[in-house]
Scaffold this motif. Structure first.
Motif, mmCIF file in Angstrom:
data_model
loop_
_atom_site.group_PDB
_atom_site.id
_atom_site.type_symbol
_atom_site.label_atom_id
_atom_site.label_comp_id
_atom_site.label_asym_id
_atom_site.label_seq_id
_atom_site.Cartn_x
_atom_site.Cartn_y
_atom_site.Cartn_z
ATOM 1 N N GLU A 68 0.790 -1.319 -0.041
ATOM 2 C CA GLU A 68 0.142 0.135 0.071
ATOM 3 C C GLU A 68 0.947 1.319 0.008
ATOM 4 O O GLU A 68 0.602 2.316 -0.764
ATOM 5 C CB GLU A 68 -0.829 -0.181 1.238
ATOM 6 N N THR A 72 0.677 3.712 -3.187
ATOM 7 C CA THR A 72 0.382 5.030 -2.916
ATOM 8 C C THR A 72 1.325 6.193 -3.449
ATOM 9 O O THR A 72 0.821 7.011 -4.034
ATOM 10 C CB THR A 72 -0.102 5.373 -1.438
ATOM 11 N N TYR A 92 -6.307 -4.338 -2.720
ATOM 12 C CA TYR A 92 -7.517 -4.403 -1.970
ATOM 13 C C TYR A 92 -8.074 -5.801 -2.348
ATOM 14 O O TYR A 92 -8.693 -6.535 -1.342
ATOM 15 C CB TYR A 92 -8.437 -3.287 -2.198
ATOM 16 N N ASP A 97 -11.057 -6.519 0.342
ATOM 17 C CA ASP A 97 -11.789 -5.307 0.512
ATOM 18 C C ASP A 97 -12.405 -5.020 -0.768
ATOM 19 O O ASP A 97 -11.751 -4.446 -1.585
ATOM 20 C CB ASP A 97 -10.660 -3.981 1.123
ATOM 21 N N GLU A 100 -13.161 -1.051 -1.782
ATOM 22 C CA GLU A 100 -11.746 -0.422 -2.247
ATOM 23 C C GLU A 100 -11.346 -1.073 -3.714
ATOM 24 O O GLU A 100 -11.003 -0.439 -4.580
ATOM 25 C CB GLU A 100 -10.755 -0.347 -1.457
ATOM 26 N N LYS A 103 -13.505 0.017 -6.628
ATOM 27 C CA LYS A 103 -13.384 1.568 -7.011
ATOM 28 C C LYS A 103 -11.993 1.654 -7.709
ATOM 29 O O LYS A 103 -12.033 2.438 -8.694
ATOM 30 C CB LYS A 103 -13.063 2.182 -5.563
ATOM 31 N N TRP A 104 -11.044 1.063 -7.513
ATOM 32 C CA TRP A 104 -9.774 1.400 -8.005
ATOM 33 C C TRP A 104 -9.787 0.583 -9.340
ATOM 34 O O TRP A 104 -9.307 1.028 -10.425
ATOM 35 C CB TRP A 104 -8.500 0.861 -7.310
#
Length: 141
Positions: A68, A72, A92, A97, A100, A103-104
């Motif tokens: 992560e 990032t 994720y 998850d 998330e 979303k990505w």
């Protein structure tokens, strides 16, 4: 020329470390790939692809916190790179998850990510395959 010999011959060459890391990634020798990418990042601290690729190695090693951090940084260095967004989706997904990850994944496809074969075969997407966002991504929308 073997990877380690190439690096020994030219230890200040960014491409030696990057190409070596790619070779080790293909062989699934993720610790060595991560080490070579660390050295590449010492040579070029703003190397977007280095953070991106080392993030993938960390995912494969289940070192999710390190992954992560690197992903990032890669995203901050190039916030328009769909590839990094898909790597974040992988992270994720591996962490289960789904919100998330979806979303990505959607953002990555919207930014132009088109490696459908990878999306279909990468084990890091196993947790995401049953969700609608995964089918949406494969449709290329």
């Amino acid at each position: 020329m073997p990877v380690e010999k190439r690096i020994a011959c030219d230890p200040r060459s960014l491409s030696s470390y990057v190409n070596g890391a790619a070779c080790y990634m293909q062989m699934k020798t993720f610790p060595r790939a991560g080490e070579l990418l660390r050295k590449a990042l010492e040579l070029k601290p703003d190397f977007h692809a280095g953070f991106n690729n080392r993030g993938v190695a960390f995912i494969m090693l289940e070192r999710y916190g390190d992954a992560e951090k690197d992903l990032t940084i890669a995203y901050e260095l190039d916030p328009d790179d769909g590839n990094t967004m898909v790597r974040l989706a992988e992270l994720y997904s591996a962490k289960n998850d789904v919100v998330e990850a979806c979303k990505w994944l959607k953002q990555g496809v919207k930014k132009g990510y088109r490696d459908w074969k990878y999306l279909k075969t990468a084990p890091t997407f196993d947790n995401l395959r049953k969700w609608p966002c995964y089918e949406w991504a494969l449709s290329g929308k």
